[in-house]
Design an enzyme around this catalytic site. Structure first.
Site, PDB file in Angstrom:
ATOM      1  N   ARG A  22      15.434  -9.170 -11.022  1.00 54.46           N
ATOM      2  CA  ARG A  22      16.323 -10.189 -10.458  1.00 54.46           C
ATOM      3  C   ARG A  22      17.769  -9.701 -10.379  1.00 54.46           C
ATOM      4  NH1 ARG A  22      13.681 -15.405 -13.562  1.00 54.46           N
ATOM      5  NH2 ARG A  22      11.911 -15.620 -12.149  1.00 54.46           N
ATOM      6  N   GLU A  34       6.678  -7.379  -7.522  1.00 51.08           N
ATOM      7  CA  GLU A  34       5.607  -8.313  -7.152  1.00 51.08           C
ATOM      8  C   GLU A  34       4.223  -7.688  -7.335  1.00 51.08           C
ATOM      9  OE1 GLU A  34       5.643 -11.441  -6.603  1.00 51.08           O
ATOM     10  OE2 GLU A  34       7.809 -11.644  -6.664  1.00 51.08           O
ATOM     11  N   GLN A  39      -1.090  -8.668 -11.855  1.00 45.91           N
ATOM     12  CA  GLN A  39      -2.104  -8.791 -12.912  1.00 45.91           C
ATOM     13  C   GLN A  39      -1.543  -8.426 -14.280  1.00 45.91           C
ATOM     14  OE1 GLN A  39      -3.733  -7.155 -10.007  1.00 45.91           O
ATOM     15  NE2 GLN A  39      -5.510  -8.432  -9.706  1.00 45.91           N
ATOM     16  N   GLY A  78      -3.259  -0.897 -15.822  1.00 42.38           N
ATOM     17  CA  GLY A  78      -4.544  -1.352 -15.292  1.00 42.38           C
ATOM     18  C   GLY A  78      -4.488  -1.644 -13.796  1.00 42.38           C
ATOM     19  N   TYR A  79      -5.646  -1.932 -13.243  1.00 39.12           N
ATOM     20  CA  TYR A  79      -5.762  -2.215 -11.807  1.00 39.12           C
ATOM     21  C   TYR A  79      -5.019  -1.146 -11.003  1.00 39.12           C
ATOM     22  CZ  TYR A  79      -7.400  -6.640 -13.606  1.00 39.12           C
ATOM     23  OH  TYR A  79      -8.089  -7.601 -14.285  1.00 39.12           O
ATOM     24  N   TYR A 117       0.519 -13.546  -0.023  1.00 41.57           N
ATOM     25  CA  TYR A 117       1.397 -13.899  -1.146  1.00 41.57           C
ATOM     26  C   TYR A 117       2.554 -12.900  -1.291  1.00 41.57           C
ATOM     27  CZ  TYR A 117       3.294 -13.868  -5.754  1.00 41.57           C
ATOM     28  OH  TYR A 117       4.200 -13.837  -6.774  1.00 41.57           O
ATOM     29  N   ASP A 135       1.410 -18.804  -5.743  1.00 45.52           N
ATOM     30  CA  ASP A 135       0.544 -18.078  -6.682  1.00 45.52           C
ATOM     31  C   ASP A 135      -0.136 -19.099  -7.601  1.00 45.52           C
ATOM     32  OD1 ASP A 135       2.543 -18.925  -8.365  1.00 45.52           O
ATOM     33  OD2 ASP A 135       2.895 -16.966  -9.286  1.00 45.52           O
TER      34      ASP A 135
END
Ligand code: SF4
Length: 336
Positions: A22, A34, A39, A78-79, A117, A135
């Site tokens: 921010r 974002e 996740q 992760g992801y 999104y 979201d």
């Protein structure tokens, strides 16, 4: 709902958390934040975000980063497909858009990893586009505000809630409005427990306030049970080096590094027939992914001779600095 966005934004101006993304609304910074936050919890994402931005300060730097270095920067988050898509999108932005993210809600969505999104978040926060960002937090807030019992997992509910959010959105401050709605969901209109209605800045607009629905909503289906997979993880050690190997380029944890792993729970006796050396059980560990649970059993095998297995033998230091080892395998990494 006259006065809704004014009340929400006044609260946001006074109470928003100070977060590194921010500090300014540079489109690249907003984009990375974002994707990381999709996740990952805010507190967990902060150190990753700062390290990522300091090493890859521009879209061009991201487009040119070595794949293994990128995985290393993402190690533990992760992801990993998120990181892969970030780079693929950066390459397209450099090649097709002169290195700048397009300030267009629809065009943003042609980039890998950017759906509706993320496009609305980047569009509203970085470019001031009047696109509502919906979201899980915002779905919960809206379901409670409107006392809606519609199933929020259904596309038509999401569509209706997005249209509703568009009517509430302040066109003069769309980015702040979207962030304020998400912040309200994260800090006041809480999931898993009672929302803090007494301090809610929009309580006078809320149809659920004072009813059991303030806690019970939103309606969503039970998550299906995860598939359980049993695995045996082998930490093979020879002369202070460990064996790691690369995972397949598709599927879970694609292209990441792992300790040799096989399906099922092997017994120490079975391993003694396969390997020469001392074998120490490292116990059971569980790792939970979205749809699958790994129930792992681990062994450290100090080999007398280096086994002829595919992979790379690395020192602890090399593993730490150069290779991205997912958290699931990291659970066995320091066990002696
Ligand atoms: Fe959520 Fe309570 Fe605020 Fe309604 S009044 S939006 S239920 S925190």
């Amino acid at each position: 709902m006259d006065g809704f966005s004014a009340a929400l934004l006044a609260w946001y101006d006074a109470h928003q958390r100070i977060l590194p993304w921010r500090e300014n609304t540079d489109p690249y910074r907003v984009w990375v934040s974002e994707i990381m936050l999709q996740q990952t919890r805010v507190t967990a994402a902060i150190p990753y975000y700062e390290r990522f931005l300091s090493e890859l300060p521009s879209i061009r730097a991201l487009a040119e980063v070595d794949d293994d270095r990128l995985k290393k920067l993402w190690e533990g988050l992760g992801y990993y497909s998120r990181a892969k898509n970030l780079k693929a999108a950066a390459v397209r932005v450099v090649n097709e858009f002169g290195g700048k993210l397009p300030a267009d809600f629809k065009v943003l969505q042609i980039l890998p990893g950017i759906g509706e999104y993320t496009a609305s978040a980047i569009g509203s926060i970085a470019f001031g586009l009047p696109t509502p960002t919906v979201d899980g937090n915002v779905l919960r807030v809206l379901a409670r505000l409107r006392r809606s019992h519609a199933d929020i997992s259904k596309p038509q509910t999401k569509r209706a809630f997005t249209e509703d959010a568009a009517t509430l959105l302040d066109p003069a401050r769309p980015g702040d409005f979207n962030q304020a709605m998400m912040e309200l969901g994260a800090m006041v209109c809480l999931p898993n427990g009672a929302p803090l209605c007494d301090v809610c800045p929009v309580r006078s607009f809320c149809a659920s306030r004072g009813t059991e629905d303030a806690t019970a909503l939103p309606v969503k289906p039970e998550k299906p049970a995860r598939t359980v997979k049993q695995l045996t993880v082998l930490v093979l050690v020879h002369e202070n080096k460990m064996l790691i190997r690369r995972r397949p380029e598709s599927g879970l944890l694609a292209g990441m590094w792992e300790f040799p792993t096989c399906e099922g729970h092997q017994k120490k006796k079975e391993l003694e027939q396969e390997f020469e050396g001392s074998i120490t059980p490292l116990g059971r560990k569980t790792h939970i992914f979205t749809h699958i649970e790994w129930h792992m059993i681990g062994f450290r095998i100090t080999c007398e001779k280096r086994p002829a297995l595919p992979g790379v033998w690395v020192t602890e230091e090399e593993l730490s600095s150069q290779y991205a080892l997912p958290v699931a395998f990291g659970k066995y990494r320091h066990m002696k």
